[in-house]
Design a protein around this motif. Structure first.
Motif, PDB file in Angstrom:
ATOM      1  N   THR A  51     -30.340  17.465-118.088  1.00 27.64           N
ATOM      2  CA  THR A  51     -31.613  16.365-117.839  1.00 27.64           C
ATOM      3  C   THR A  51     -31.214  15.387-116.680  1.00 27.64           C
ATOM      4  OG1 THR A  51     -30.999  14.952-119.493  1.00 27.64           O
ATOM      5  CG2 THR A  51     -32.443  16.890-119.894  1.00 27.64           C
ATOM      6  N   GLU A  52     -32.129  14.789-116.232  1.00 28.49           N
ATOM      7  CA  GLU A  52     -31.762  13.549-115.324  1.00 28.49           C
ATOM      8  C   GLU A  52     -31.051  12.527-116.027  1.00 28.49           C
ATOM      9  OE1 GLU A  52     -34.066  10.156-112.304  1.00 28.49           O
ATOM     10  OE2 GLU A  52     -35.196  12.045-113.148  1.00 28.49           O
ATOM     11  N   ALA A  53     -31.105  12.161-117.195  1.00 32.12           N
ATOM     12  CA  ALA A  53     -30.195  11.115-117.733  1.00 32.12           C
ATOM     13  C   ALA A  53     -29.047  11.769-118.079  1.00 32.12           C
ATOM     14  CB  ALA A  53     -30.882  10.877-119.253  1.00 32.12           C
ATOM     15  N   GLN A  54     -28.635  12.979-118.401  1.00 34.59           N
ATOM     16  CA  GLN A  54     -27.329  13.697-118.583  1.00 34.59           C
ATOM     17  C   GLN A  54     -26.815  13.553-116.837  1.00 34.59           C
ATOM     18  OE1 GLN A  54     -28.735  17.303-120.046  1.00 34.59           O
ATOM     19  NE2 GLN A  54     -28.367  16.432-122.438  1.00 34.59           N
ATOM     20  N   GLY A 101     -26.905  28.972-124.968  1.00 32.70           N
ATOM     21  CA  GLY A 101     -26.375  27.737-125.376  1.00 32.70           C
ATOM     22  C   GLY A 101     -26.993  26.454-124.946  1.00 32.70           C
ATOM     23  N   GLY A 102     -27.536  26.990-123.619  1.00 31.45           N
ATOM     24  CA  GLY A 102     -27.737  25.534-122.870  1.00 31.45           C
ATOM     25  C   GLY A 102     -26.723  24.643-122.175  1.00 31.45           C
ATOM     26  N   PHE A 103     -27.119  23.419-122.025  1.00 30.47           N
ATOM     27  CA  PHE A 103     -26.307  22.471-121.386  1.00 30.47           C
ATOM     28  C   PHE A 103     -25.068  22.218-122.154  1.00 30.47           C
ATOM     29  CE2 PHE A 103     -24.741  18.294-119.531  1.00 30.47           C
ATOM     30  CZ  PHE A 103     -24.323  18.698-118.390  1.00 30.47           C
ATOM     31  N   PRO A 104     -25.165  21.961-123.571  1.00 31.34           N
ATOM     32  CA  PRO A 104     -24.067  21.739-124.585  1.00 31.34           C
ATOM     33  C   PRO A 104     -23.146  22.984-124.281  1.00 31.34           C
ATOM     34  CG  PRO A 104     -26.106  21.352-125.559  1.00 31.34           C
ATOM     35  CD  PRO A 104     -26.680  21.969-124.365  1.00 31.34           C
ATOM     36  N   ALA A 105     -23.395  24.144-124.091  1.00 37.08           N
ATOM     37  CA  ALA A 105     -22.436  24.994-124.003  1.00 37.08           C
ATOM     38  C   ALA A 105     -21.656  24.906-122.698  1.00 37.08           C
ATOM     39  CB  ALA A 105     -23.333  26.480-123.826  1.00 37.08           C
ATOM     40  N   VAL A 106     -22.435  24.403-121.672  1.00 37.80           N
ATOM     41  CA  VAL A 106     -21.671  24.123-120.198  1.00 37.80           C
ATOM     42  C   VAL A 106     -20.778  23.029-120.397  1.00 37.80           C
ATOM     43  CG1 VAL A 106     -22.182  23.369-117.900  1.00 37.80           C
ATOM     44  CG2 VAL A 106     -23.785  24.943-118.875  1.00 37.80           C
ATOM     45  N   VAL A 107     -21.139  21.843-121.330  1.00 37.64           N
ATOM     46  CA  VAL A 107     -20.277  20.837-121.419  1.00 37.64           C
ATOM     47  C   VAL A 107     -18.904  21.418-122.323  1.00 37.64           C
ATOM     48  CG1 VAL A 107     -19.970  18.930-123.033  1.00 37.64           C
ATOM     49  CG2 VAL A 107     -21.962  19.111-121.443  1.00 37.64           C
ATOM     50  N   GLY A 108     -19.125  22.415-123.173  1.00 39.82           N
ATOM     51  CA  GLY A 108     -17.878  22.625-123.841  1.00 39.82           C
ATOM     52  C   GLY A 108     -17.173  23.549-122.586  1.00 39.82           C
ATOM     53  N   ALA A 109     -17.671  24.434-121.690  1.00 42.70           N
ATOM     54  CA  ALA A 109     -16.871  25.028-120.895  1.00 42.70           C
ATOM     55  C   ALA A 109     -16.289  23.948-119.970  1.00 42.70           C
ATOM     56  CB  ALA A 109     -17.921  25.993-119.907  1.00 42.70           C
ATOM     57  N   PHE A 110     -16.818  22.919-119.493  1.00 43.89           N
ATOM     58  CA  PHE A 110     -16.107  21.794-118.829  1.00 43.89           C
ATOM     59  C   PHE A 110     -14.776  21.536-119.840  1.00 43.89           C
ATOM     60  CE2 PHE A 110     -20.232  19.836-116.837  1.00 43.89           C
ATOM     61  CZ  PHE A 110     -20.026  20.898-115.934  1.00 43.89           C
TER      62      PHE A 110
END
Length: 401
Positions: A51-54, A101-110
């Motif tokens: 999202t824009e906030a993220q 998994g959406g953006f939380p899954a991408v954060v996990g990938a980071f």
């Protein structure tokens, strides 16, 4: 205790080595590095569901972490250690799109990618695994990731021909007369053209960026489709290249230090939406060259000030995100694509320059560029697996003595 004892000595030495030339060069490096690729970062994060906030939180913390890393590594080593976000890695996100998994899954990938970078600093087998990937295959994967983005300026000609031609013409003119500012100028023109058409609307006032915490999740598609390709691309196109650039100017930085610091900071900042950071490749030359200072021993001051510049620019995260997200997608993608043309050219040259590896590399490129997704895992991973496997099959076995 020893670190506290050494701190006054480091600061005293920095004060003695300070020069206006190095400080100004460092701030220019930060401005160029930020404006030339911030659109790629924002569009890449948006493509995977942020999202824009993220995105604002990501810009805030990636600016703070890479600024802190540059200052710390440069002061300790007294070498011009430039730090950046992984532009090819963020282009990977743009090409990947939505992940299970959406953006939380991408954060996990980071976080996983950051952990792998730290492991590469200390665990020899992992470093050897990266070194074992044939250079043509790694370059072909990177070229495939960048291909669609590099096509964006020419796709834009069909939809907004006058504006796209203006952006392309300005970029070419700046390449000839002021190469360093070619990409920032084209991004600013894309934003200006959006503004003249009333595309921004209201709500672009300055506001301090706010952190946004995202609880990471781990999914197999994100692990194989984002974390592993992101780690490989970051190591091959950023960390290894950045160290090579430093060595051409006579600076032999210990890789373990840089990988440990950037990897650790990437892990701790990931839940705040920040992507991985790494050795800079392009801007490394701006801090390590004679433009920073005639005396190589004083050039690290430029890298310190580039870190200060990145931390200051982090305060503009809200404005940057709002401008890019509200800008014409066609025009901003065109400007972002121009920023990657040189990187694509280098990757493609590295992929096909060795005749014996050309066919496997081309197959890697085609799969990575195709947008293929199998089992929720993107084409970058499958291109790497296919190309590496065919490369091994085509390689001649070593003759026994």
């Amino acid at each position: 205790m020893q670190a506290n004892d050494n701190r006054p000595l480091l600061l005293a030495k920095f004060h003695a080595d300070f020069s206006i030339q190095a400080a100004v060069q460092g701030l220019i490096v930060a401005l160029v590095g930020y404006t030339s690729s911030v659109a790629i970062l924002i569009k890449g994060l948006a493509a995977v569901g942020a999202t824009e906030a993220q995105i604002i939180s990501a810009l805030l913390f990636v600016g703070l972490t890479k600024g802190f890393a540059a200052i710390l590594l440069s002061l300790i080593s007294r070498m011009p250690i430039s730090v950046a976000w992984s532009t090819p890695g963020l282009a990977l996100l743009g090409a990947t799109g939505a992940v299970a998994g959406g953006f939380p899954a991408v954060v996990g990938a980071f976080m996983i990618a950051g952990c792998l970078i730290v492991l590469a600093a200390f665990w020899t087998p992992l470093a050897r695994f990266i070194e074992a990937i044939p250079r043509p295959i790694a370059n072909a994967m990177l070229a495939g990731i960048l291909f669609k983005l590099c096509m964006a300026p020419f796709v834009a000609l069909q939809h907004q021909p006058v504006a796209a031609l203006a952006i392309l013409g300005l970029w070419l003119a700046m390449l000839k007369f002021a190469r360093l500012w070619a990409v920032p100028a084209s991004v600013l023109l894309a934003l200006a053209l959006t503004g003249t058409n009333g595309g921004f609307g209201s709500g672009l006032g300055f506001a301090w960026p706010q952190p946004e915490f995202i609880l990471p999740t781990l999914t197999l598609p994100a692990l194989l489709g984002v974390a592993l390709p992101l780690f490989i691309v970051t190591m091959a196109s950023q960390n290894i290249t950045g160290l090579a650039v430093l060595s051409t100017f006579g600076f032999r930085h210990r890789p373990r230090d840089g990988l440990m610091v950037t990897g650790f900071l990437s892990v701790v900042s990931a839940p705040l939406a920040a992507p991985t950071i790494n050795y800079a490749a392009i801007t490394a030359a701006l801090c390590a060259g004679a433009d920073a200072h005639p005396d190589p021993r004083r050039r690290y001051v430029a890298a310190v000030f580039s870190g200060i510049g990145y931390m200051l620019l982090a305060s503009l995260a809200g404005i940057a995100a709002a401008l890019v997200l509200r800008a014409s997608p066609v025009l901003i993608e065109a400007a972002a694509g121009l920023a990657l043309v040189a990187t694509f050219g280098s990757a493609m040259h590295g992929a096909i320059s060795e005749e014996h590896a050309r066919v496997p590399a081309l197959l890697t490129f085609f799969v990575a560029a195709s947008g293929l997704t199998l089992f929720g895992i993107g084409g970058a991973f499958w291109g790497l697996i296919l190309g590496w496997g065919i490369h091994l099959a085509f390689s001649k076995p070593a003759k026994s003595a």
